[in-house]
Every structure is written in structure tokens, then in C-alpha cells.
Design an enzyme around this catalytic site. Structure first.
Site, PDB file in Angstrom:
ATOM      1  N   CYS A 260      38.929  35.132  46.551  1.00  0.00           N
ATOM      2  CA  CYS A 260      38.038  36.242  46.156  1.00  0.00           C
ATOM      3  C   CYS A 260      38.894  37.297  45.449  1.00  0.00           C
ATOM      4  O   CYS A 260      38.921  38.467  45.821  1.00  0.00           O
ATOM      5  CB  CYS A 260      37.306  36.846  47.344  1.00  0.00           C
ATOM      6  SG  CYS A 260      36.521  35.637  48.434  1.00  0.00           S
ATOM      7  N   ALA A 261      39.615  36.848  44.427  1.00  0.00           N
ATOM      8  CA  ALA A 261      40.728  37.619  43.847  1.00  0.00           C
ATOM      9  C   ALA A 261      40.331  38.643  42.791  1.00  0.00           C
ATOM     10  O   ALA A 261      41.096  39.556  42.496  1.00  0.00           O
ATOM     11  CB  ALA A 261      41.750  36.656  43.248  1.00  0.00           C
ATOM     12  N   GLY A 264      41.674  41.281  40.246  1.00  0.00           N
ATOM     13  CA  GLY A 264      43.069  40.880  40.103  1.00  0.00           C
ATOM     14  C   GLY A 264      44.106  41.920  40.464  1.00  0.00           C
ATOM     15  O   GLY A 264      45.306  41.692  40.280  1.00  0.00           O
ATOM     16  N   GLY A 265      43.682  43.075  41.001  1.00  0.00           N
ATOM     17  CA  GLY A 265      44.653  44.109  41.386  1.00  0.00           C
ATOM     18  C   GLY A 265      45.637  43.622  42.433  1.00  0.00           C
ATOM     19  O   GLY A 265      46.848  43.854  42.333  1.00  0.00           O
ATOM     20  N   LYS A 266      45.119  42.904  43.434  1.00  0.00           N
ATOM     21  CA  LYS A 266      45.995  42.413  44.513  1.00  0.00           C
ATOM     22  C   LYS A 266      46.817  41.216  44.023  1.00  0.00           C
ATOM     23  O   LYS A 266      47.971  41.044  44.409  1.00  0.00           O
ATOM     24  CB  LYS A 266      45.161  42.054  45.744  1.00  0.00           C
ATOM     25  CG  LYS A 266      44.413  43.260  46.329  1.00  0.00           C
ATOM     26  CD  LYS A 266      43.594  42.860  47.558  1.00  0.00           C
ATOM     27  CE  LYS A 266      42.756  44.014  48.075  1.00  0.00           C
ATOM     28  NZ  LYS A 266      41.595  44.316  47.221  1.00  0.00           N
ATOM     29  N   ASP A 283      38.104  32.990  42.280  1.00  0.00           N
ATOM     30  CA  ASP A 283      36.923  33.834  42.485  1.00  0.00           C
ATOM     31  C   ASP A 283      35.681  33.028  42.132  1.00  0.00           C
ATOM     32  O   ASP A 283      35.718  32.160  41.262  1.00  0.00           O
ATOM     33  CB  ASP A 283      36.997  35.102  41.630  1.00  0.00           C
ATOM     34  CG  ASP A 283      36.081  36.196  42.187  1.00  0.00           C
ATOM     35  OD1 ASP A 283      36.539  36.976  43.052  1.00  0.00           O
ATOM     36  OD2 ASP A 283      34.904  36.246  41.777  1.00  0.00           O
ATOM     37  N   ASP A 309      34.328  28.549  45.010  1.00  0.00           N
ATOM     38  CA  ASP A 309      33.619  29.160  46.129  1.00  0.00           C
ATOM     39  C   ASP A 309      34.420  28.955  47.418  1.00  0.00           C
ATOM     40  O   ASP A 309      34.846  27.835  47.703  1.00  0.00           O
ATOM     41  CB  ASP A 309      32.235  28.497  46.247  1.00  0.00           C
ATOM     42  CG  ASP A 309      31.306  29.251  47.166  1.00  0.00           C
ATOM     43  OD1 ASP A 309      31.795  29.900  48.118  1.00  0.00           O
ATOM     44  OD2 ASP A 309      30.079  29.184  46.955  1.00  0.00           O
ATOM     45  N   ASP A 328      40.316  38.250  50.601  1.00  0.00           N
ATOM     46  CA  ASP A 328      39.656  39.551  50.419  1.00  0.00           C
ATOM     47  C   ASP A 328      38.156  39.267  50.497  1.00  0.00           C
ATOM     48  O   ASP A 328      37.498  39.038  49.490  1.00  0.00           O
ATOM     49  CB  ASP A 328      40.060  40.141  49.060  1.00  0.00           C
ATOM     50  CG  ASP A 328      39.653  41.597  48.927  1.00  0.00           C
ATOM     51  OD1 ASP A 328      39.002  42.114  49.845  1.00  0.00           O
ATOM     52  OD2 ASP A 328      39.975  42.211  47.895  1.00  0.00           O
ATOM     53  N   CYS A 381      36.731  45.675  52.279  1.00  0.00           N
ATOM     54  CA  CYS A 381      36.627  47.107  51.972  1.00  0.00           C
ATOM     55  C   CYS A 381      35.399  47.663  52.705  1.00  0.00           C
ATOM     56  O   CYS A 381      34.599  48.401  52.146  1.00  0.00           O
ATOM     57  CB  CYS A 381      36.577  47.369  50.474  1.00  0.00           C
ATOM     58  SG  CYS A 381      35.262  46.511  49.611  1.00  0.00           S
TER      59      CYS A 381
END
EC number: 2.1.1.176
Length: 430
Positions: A260-261, A264-266, A283, A309, A328, A381
Site C-alpha cells: 500500500c505504498a 511513495g513517500g515512505k 499499491d 492487492d 501501511d 494514519c
């Protein structure tokens, strides 16, 4: 060929808010789809109005319902949202009142409702006449009600239940505009060196002692003003989100899955710490997966990006086993309401049960792709215990080969700090 830019941005705002509140679109999506109609110079104002209306929606609705005996419905419903736009400008922007009213009334033509110009003009002028008494009435009438908190009652009740001591601080933080946090790529500059570059551009900033790469700007700026942004020296990323890569602790040469990238920040942070890791970023959403590739390109990093998925890893994983996995997880996003205030009006209480089942299924499926002695970081989050603490407790009960490393971390949103985030670090034993 450029499509003709809309002459009236209030009409664009009203239509965007309609799309969110009537059709359930996310605000970011609807603004992206209408971006071709908005001139570059007007983008910040469109964002300010649309996000602002979402932030204080119950207050604005109260004024309109007090001023109008009949609710606008059917094909005229978009004008209700135009009135929200008008009143928001009067209350919360520096736009002179006459200009706010004039431009909002002119937007009626763009929305092809010219016959109702007089109605919109009348309501806005009546609001100006009664403004002080209406604001007083809102405070008195809503003292005991959830509209004073600008949150829906189901969410307010969940936050109160989970955080009886802190709920007011959380609500207050949710109702603020978010601070702008940067992550400095330490392969190029230290935080203090980058702060010097910011200072040369008259951009004031503060470092954060607990993380070696985090800087908070005292006032947000456009990314184009950040020194060497295009060269990948710095990334805009919330403080709480910056913990993910450190908790994962990636090493060069390891097989790593970022699940679940997007956007792409992480992913890029993992590769800043371990540039020679073999990283697979996955993702479920093809358009969002493209954003991962764009971010990798800007930072000149290499990773494999796949659309896949988390419920069916066998379709894209080709039997690979990973040393480390960052999951994530899809969540209610109740920790990032100040960045996406439309979440308050798009989410339903019933979503939480569905999300917890989805999270549990993804976590269970992905776990079998982690090597023995491998590390999985579960992240959301969200600030709701059902998605976080209770989720991990259930998983530990069901999986005897899962061990919690250290304490679970629940960050709550704070006015000048990070967003609401949750982390649990799990190790797989034989």
C-alpha cells in the site's frame, strides 16, 4: 490545446464541494479532475476555499439554514454549496466583502442558474447585515451539540471514548490548518545545512530533535520555492509518517516489501536509508502507483513498482519472501483530518467495521510472505483503537509466531506537531 479556463473560480469551488458532499468523491480527486479549468495563480485560493469549507461545514450550514426558509434541492442544490463558498470567504479570508459577494453572485451564471442570482445576492447580503448576531446564535445554539466541534457525532463519540482526557486537543488539532513538514535526504545535506539553505531564501524553519531528518516550516511555501526540491534533496512528508522507515530499519541487500505504498513517500525514505535494498513497492490503485514511480524518478532511486492487492499477494508476489515488510494499511484516515477535512463527511461509522476486517485480512495474507526472523511494521494514519491497538492484539492472539517488538506507538495530531499515526513492529519467530 489548452481548454478555456473557467472565468469564475467560485463556481469551480461550489461544483467541487457538491461532488464531495453529494456524490462522495474525495476532495483531492475532484480538484485534480478540475485542475485544467483553474489558472495557476488561482490554485491556492481554490484550495483555501474548498478545504476551508470542509473544515467548518456545520457552522456554514447553520447560517444558511437560519437565513433561508426553504432548502435548495434538486438541480438548484449546487447553489447551496455556492452560498457556503460565499459565506466562507466573508468569514475566513482577507477578500474584501464586496468582492467576495460580487464574485460569488457572478458564479451563478457559470453554474447556468442566472434566474437565481437575486436569491444568492439576497442571502449573502442578509448574512452581512446579521453576521454578528448569527455568529452569537451559532455559539449559543450549539454549545451542547457536536456542530460546535465541527465533527460528525459518530466520530466525536468514538474519539471521546478512546481519549477521554485528550479528545478536545485532538478535535482542536483536527480543525487547524496542518503544519508543513519536510524530510531532508541526509545523503545530500544534514538538517542544519538544509536549514541554512532555507534561511538564504528567507524561509524560517525548526528542526525536530527526535528525528534526524525532520524540519517544520513556520509558514508553508510552494514546493517550487524549496532549495533543490526537483533534485530530490528534500521531500514534503508529515513528521509522524517519517517514523515508518526508521522503525522498519532497512539494510542494504535485503528483500523489502512496501505494501500500500502510494504515493511513495515512505518508499523513497526506505531507499534513502538503504539505497541498495531490493525494494518492491505495491499499491492496488494503478494511477496512485504511477505517483510512486514519479517520486522515485525525482529522487533518482530504483525500486520495482507493481499494481497489486494485499488480499491476493499470490497474484503478484511470485513466491518471494521478504526480510522486512512495511504495511501501511488502508484505514479511516482519522489521524489526517486536518489535511483532508472531507474525511469527516465522507466516512460513516459502519466503515470502521469493514476497514478492520480488511486490515486483518491483508495483515494475515502478507504475514506468510515474511521470512522467519523478519520484521513487519504495521502502520495506519488512524487514531481509532479498533484499527490499531485492538487489531494488533487480535493478530498476536491468532499467530503464535508473531512477537511485538517494543511498545505500540500511537501518535495523536497536535497543532504544531505531526498527524495521527499508529505503528506496531512485529517479528516473526520460527
Amino acid at each position: 490545446m489548452n481548454k478555456k479556463l473557467h472565468s469564475n473560480i467560485r463556481a469551480i469551488c461550489a461544483q467541487a464541494i457538491f461532488n464531495v458532499l453529494e456524490d462522495g468523491q474525495s476532495l483531492s480527486t475532484t480538484l485534480m479532475l478540475s485542475s485544467h479549468k483553474i489558472a495557476e495563480k488561482d490554485r491556492a485560493l481554490v484550495q483555501e476555499i474548498c478545504f476551508g469549507v470542509m473544515r467548518v461545514l456545520p457552522e456554514l450550514n447553520f447560517y444558511i439554514h437560519t437565513l433561508m426558509s426553504k432548502v435548495l434541492t434538486g438541480k438548484n442544490r449546487v447553489l447551496h454549496y455556492l452560498l457556503l463558498v460565499g459565506i466562507y470567504q466573508i468569514l475566513y479570508t482577507r477578500i474584501p466583502e464586496h468582492a467576495a459577494v460580487g464574485e460569488t453572485v457572478n458564479a451563478v451564471n457559470d453554474l447556468k442558474k442566472s434566474a437565481l442570482k437575486g436569491l444568492v445576492n439576497g442571502v449573502l447580503r442578509e448574512f452581512l447585515r446579521q453576521q454578528a448576531s448569527l455568529q452569537q446564535k451559532f455559539i449559543q445554539d450549539n454549545k451542547q451539540q457536536t456542530s460546535q466541534t465541527l465533527h460528525p457525532s459518530w466520530l466525536l463519540n468514538r474519539i471521546k471514548q478512546a481519549y477521554p482526557q485528550q479528545w478536545q486537543n485532538i478535535i482542536n488539532a483536527n480543525n487547524q490548518k496542518p503544519p508543513m513538514w519536510l524530510r531532508v535526504n541526509l545523503n545530500h545535506y544534514s538538517v542544519s545545512e538544509y536549514q541554512q539553505l532555507l534561511a538564504e531564501q528567507q524561509i524560517k524553519s525548526e528542526a525536530f530533535a527526535d528525528l534526524p531528518c525532520a524540519i517544520r516550516l513556520l509558514s508553508p511555501v510552494n514546493v517550487t520555492k524549496l532549495p533543490y526540491f526537483a533534485e530530490g534533496v528534500v521531500t514534503v512528508q508529515d513528521l509522524s509518517a517519517q517514523y515508518a522507515a526508521y522503525l522498519l530499519a532497512p539494510k542494504n541487500g535485503e528483500q523489502i516489501l512496501d505494501m500500500c505504498a502510494a504515493p511513495g513517500g515512505k518508499t523513497t525514505h526506505i531507499l534513502e536509508i538503504a539505497p541498495k535494498a531490493n525494494l518492491l513497492a505495491v499499491d492496488v490503485d494503478a494511477s496512485r502507483a504511477k505517483r510512486i514511480e514519479e517520486n522515485l524518478a525525482r529522487l533518482k532511486q530504483v525500486a520495482e513498482v507493481k499494481v497489486g492487492d494485499g488480499l491476493t499477494p499470490e497474484k503478484w508476489c511470485s513466491g518471494r519472501q521478504f526480510d522486512r515488510i512495511l504495511l501501511d494499511s488502508p484505514c479511516s484516515a482519522t489521524g489526517v483530518i486536518r489535511r483532508h477535512p472531507d474525511i469527516k463527511w465522507l466516512r460513516r461509522d459502519s466503515d470502521i467495521v469493514q476497514l478492520t476486517e480488511l486490515q486483518h485480512a491483508i495483515l494475515t495474507n502478507i504475514w506468510s510472505y515474511l521470512k522467519t526472523d523478519g520484521t513487519l511494521v504495521y502502520a495506519t494514519c488512524s487514531i481509532l483503537p479498533d484499527e490499531n491497538k485492538f487489531q494488533i492484539e487480535r493478530f498476536l492472539k491468532e499467530n503464535s509466531n508473531a512477537q511485538l517488538m517494543g511498545d505500540m506507538k500511537q501518535f495523536l495530531p497536535t497543532a504544531q506537531g505531526g498527524d495521527g499515526f499508529f505503528y506496531a513492529v512485529l517479528k516473526k519467530s520460527s
